[in-house]
Design a protein around this motif. Structure first.
Motif, mmCIF file in Angstrom:
data_model
loop_
_atom_site.group_PDB
_atom_site.id
_atom_site.type_symbol
_atom_site.label_atom_id
_atom_site.label_comp_id
_atom_site.label_asym_id
_atom_site.label_seq_id
_atom_site.Cartn_x
_atom_site.Cartn_y
_atom_site.Cartn_z
ATOM 1 N N SER A 1 -30.600 11.083 -6.533
ATOM 2 C CA SER A 1 -30.276 9.823 -5.853
ATOM 3 C C SER A 1 -31.461 9.252 -5.098
ATOM 4 C CB SER A 1 -29.099 10.048 -4.892
ATOM 5 O OG SER A 1 -27.955 10.488 -5.591
ATOM 6 N N THR A 2 -32.163 10.090 -4.339
ATOM 7 C CA THR A 2 -33.297 9.616 -3.537
ATOM 8 C C THR A 2 -34.388 9.042 -4.420
ATOM 9 O OG1 THR A 2 -32.836 11.273 -1.840
ATOM 10 C CG2 THR A 2 -35.023 10.262 -1.833
ATOM 11 N N PHE A 3 -34.725 9.799 -5.458
ATOM 12 C CA PHE A 3 -35.760 9.342 -6.379
ATOM 13 C C PHE A 3 -35.313 8.075 -7.109
ATOM 14 C CE2 PHE A 3 -37.768 9.395 -10.606
ATOM 15 C CZ PHE A 3 -39.101 9.376 -10.232
ATOM 16 N N GLY A 4 -34.027 8.018 -7.453
ATOM 17 C CA GLY A 4 -33.501 6.844 -8.155
ATOM 18 C C GLY A 4 -33.568 5.587 -7.321
ATOM 19 N N TRP A 5 -33.105 5.687 -6.063
ATOM 20 C CA TRP A 5 -33.158 4.521 -5.186
ATOM 21 C C TRP A 5 -34.591 4.107 -4.901
ATOM 22 C CZ3 TRP A 5 -29.646 1.090 -4.504
ATOM 23 C CH2 TRP A 5 -28.303 1.438 -4.587
ATOM 24 N N TRP A 6 -35.452 5.092 -4.686
ATOM 25 C CA TRP A 6 -36.864 4.788 -4.441
ATOM 26 C C TRP A 6 -37.469 4.040 -5.637
ATOM 27 C CZ3 TRP A 6 -41.156 3.897 -1.965
ATOM 28 C CH2 TRP A 6 -42.385 4.038 -2.610
ATOM 29 N N SER A 7 -37.177 4.491 -6.837
ATOM 30 C CA SER A 7 -37.714 3.859 -8.040
ATOM 31 C C SER A 7 -37.241 2.417 -8.167
ATOM 32 C CB SER A 7 -37.308 4.660 -9.285
ATOM 33 O OG SER A 7 -37.802 5.973 -9.229
ATOM 34 N N VAL A 8 -35.950 2.187 -7.918
ATOM 35 C CA VAL A 8 -35.390 0.838 -8.035
ATOM 36 C C VAL A 8 -35.986 -0.090 -6.973
ATOM 37 C CG1 VAL A 8 -33.287 -0.527 -7.806
ATOM 38 C CG2 VAL A 8 -33.239 1.609 -9.099
ATOM 39 N N ILE A 9 -36.018 0.362 -5.725
ATOM 40 C CA ILE A 9 -36.516 -0.483 -4.627
ATOM 41 C C ILE A 9 -38.005 -0.763 -4.784
ATOM 42 C CG2 ILE A 9 -36.927 -0.563 -2.133
ATOM 43 C CD1 ILE A 9 -34.331 1.045 -1.798
ATOM 44 N N PHE A 10 -38.773 0.263 -5.107
ATOM 45 C CA PHE A 10 -40.221 0.084 -5.267
ATOM 46 C C PHE A 10 -40.539 -0.871 -6.415
ATOM 47 C CE2 PHE A 10 -44.290 1.368 -7.183
ATOM 48 C CZ PHE A 10 -45.125 1.161 -6.098
ATOM 49 N N ALA A 11 -39.844 -0.679 -7.552
ATOM 50 C CA ALA A 11 -40.077 -1.555 -8.705
ATOM 51 C C ALA A 11 -39.689 -2.993 -8.386
ATOM 52 C CB ALA A 11 -39.281 -1.043 -9.906
ATOM 53 N N ALA A 12 -38.572 -3.183 -7.671
ATOM 54 C CA ALA A 12 -38.131 -4.534 -7.306
ATOM 55 C C ALA A 12 -39.147 -5.216 -6.395
ATOM 56 C CB ALA A 12 -36.765 -4.466 -6.628
ATOM 57 N N MET A 13 -39.675 -4.467 -5.427
ATOM 58 C CA MET A 13 -40.680 -5.028 -4.518
ATOM 59 C C MET A 13 -41.938 -5.416 -5.278
ATOM 60 S SD MET A 13 -40.324 -2.460 -1.228
ATOM 61 C CE MET A 13 -41.813 -3.156 -0.486
ATOM 62 N N CYS A 14 -42.360 -4.571 -6.193
ATOM 63 C CA CYS A 14 -43.555 -4.872 -6.991
ATOM 64 C C CYS A 14 -43.354 -6.119 -7.844
ATOM 65 C CB CYS A 14 -43.903 -3.678 -7.879
ATOM 66 S SG CYS A 14 -44.558 -2.251 -6.994
ATOM 67 N N GLU A 15 -42.171 -6.246 -8.423
ATOM 68 C CA GLU A 15 -41.880 -7.418 -9.248
ATOM 69 C C GLU A 15 -41.965 -8.698 -8.412
ATOM 70 O OE1 GLU A 15 -41.660 -7.451 -12.355
ATOM 71 O OE2 GLU A 15 -40.553 -5.758 -13.188
ATOM 72 N N VAL A 16 -41.434 -8.649 -7.183
ATOM 73 C CA VAL A 16 -41.466 -9.822 -6.299
ATOM 74 C C VAL A 16 -42.897 -10.171 -5.919
ATOM 75 C CG1 VAL A 16 -40.824 -10.678 -4.011
ATOM 76 C CG2 VAL A 16 -39.146 -9.438 -5.391
#
Length: 208
Positions: A40-55
């Motif tokens: 879960s931790t790694f999953g949320w981190w991956s989603v949030i980090f990728a979303a921030m990078c995309e923005v």
């Protein structure tokens, strides 16, 4: 031990016996319990980090696009930025984006070397043609070679789908290995050459 075919159209993967999960166990929760691990931790981190990078990539992409209309190197950088954005959202499905990025980096360092050495080789029209070849190269890896799949146990990406731990099948992508050895190796050499050329040019300009 048998080795899978490195030429493998993506739409045929699920029909191949090497990727037949049902031959080991019926579909269901069993696979999550025995072949997966909740991260879960790694999953949320991956989603949030990728979303921030995309923005953050959006304004960069807009700035690069403006310069890409006039300069060939920015046109190549635009390609690399698009590849990065695609990789952030679809790396587990289209691993060919990595090969497309490596080919783009090779094209970029070649462009910079030609520019510094005074060779006016990269016109905008030629750059478009080179990028088309890089696109074809990317699509070949994404659509016609064995997929690279995520493994929640090892938190990495591997060609082995880990269907059967006792399998005698060797999952390997020779095209991908060749890309890593040849394209990445040549790119590293050219970047080293670029550094040498820059140092020599700076020393020459300082002494002149």
């Amino acid at each position: 031990m048998t080795t899978i075919n490195s030429f493998m159209p993506l739409w045929t993967v699920l029909n191949r016996p090497e990727y037949n999960c049902s031959a080991i166990h019926a579909p269901g929760e069993w696979w999550n319990e025995n072949r997966g691990m909740r991260q879960s931790t790694f999953g949320w981190w991956s989603v949030i980090f990728a979303a921030m990078c995309e923005v953050f990539y959006v304004p960069c992409l807009m700035a690069i696009y403006i310069e890409a209309k006039k300069h060939s190197c920015y046109r190549i950088m635009l390609w690399l930025a698009i590849i990065d954005m695609l990789a952030l959202s679809s790396m587990s499905f289209l691993f060919g984006t990595w090969c497309g990025a490596s080919a783009g980096c090779l094209l970029l360092v070649t462009n910079r070397l030609c520019e510094i050495l005074g060779y006016k080789f990269f016109t905008l029209q030629k750059t478009n043609l080179f990028l088309f070849f890089v696109l074809c190269y990317t699509l070949f890896f994404a659509l016609f070679t064995p997929p690279c799949l995520t493994d929640s146990f090892r938190l990495g990406m591997y060609f082995d789908p880990v269907i059967d731990p006792n399998s005698t099948i060797k999952y390997v992508n020779y095209f991908h290995n060749t890309n890593n050895l040849l394209i990445v190796g040549i790119t590293a050499f050219l970047y080293l050459l670029l550094c040498v050329v820059l140092v020599v040019k700076q020393v020459s300009d300082f002494q002149g």
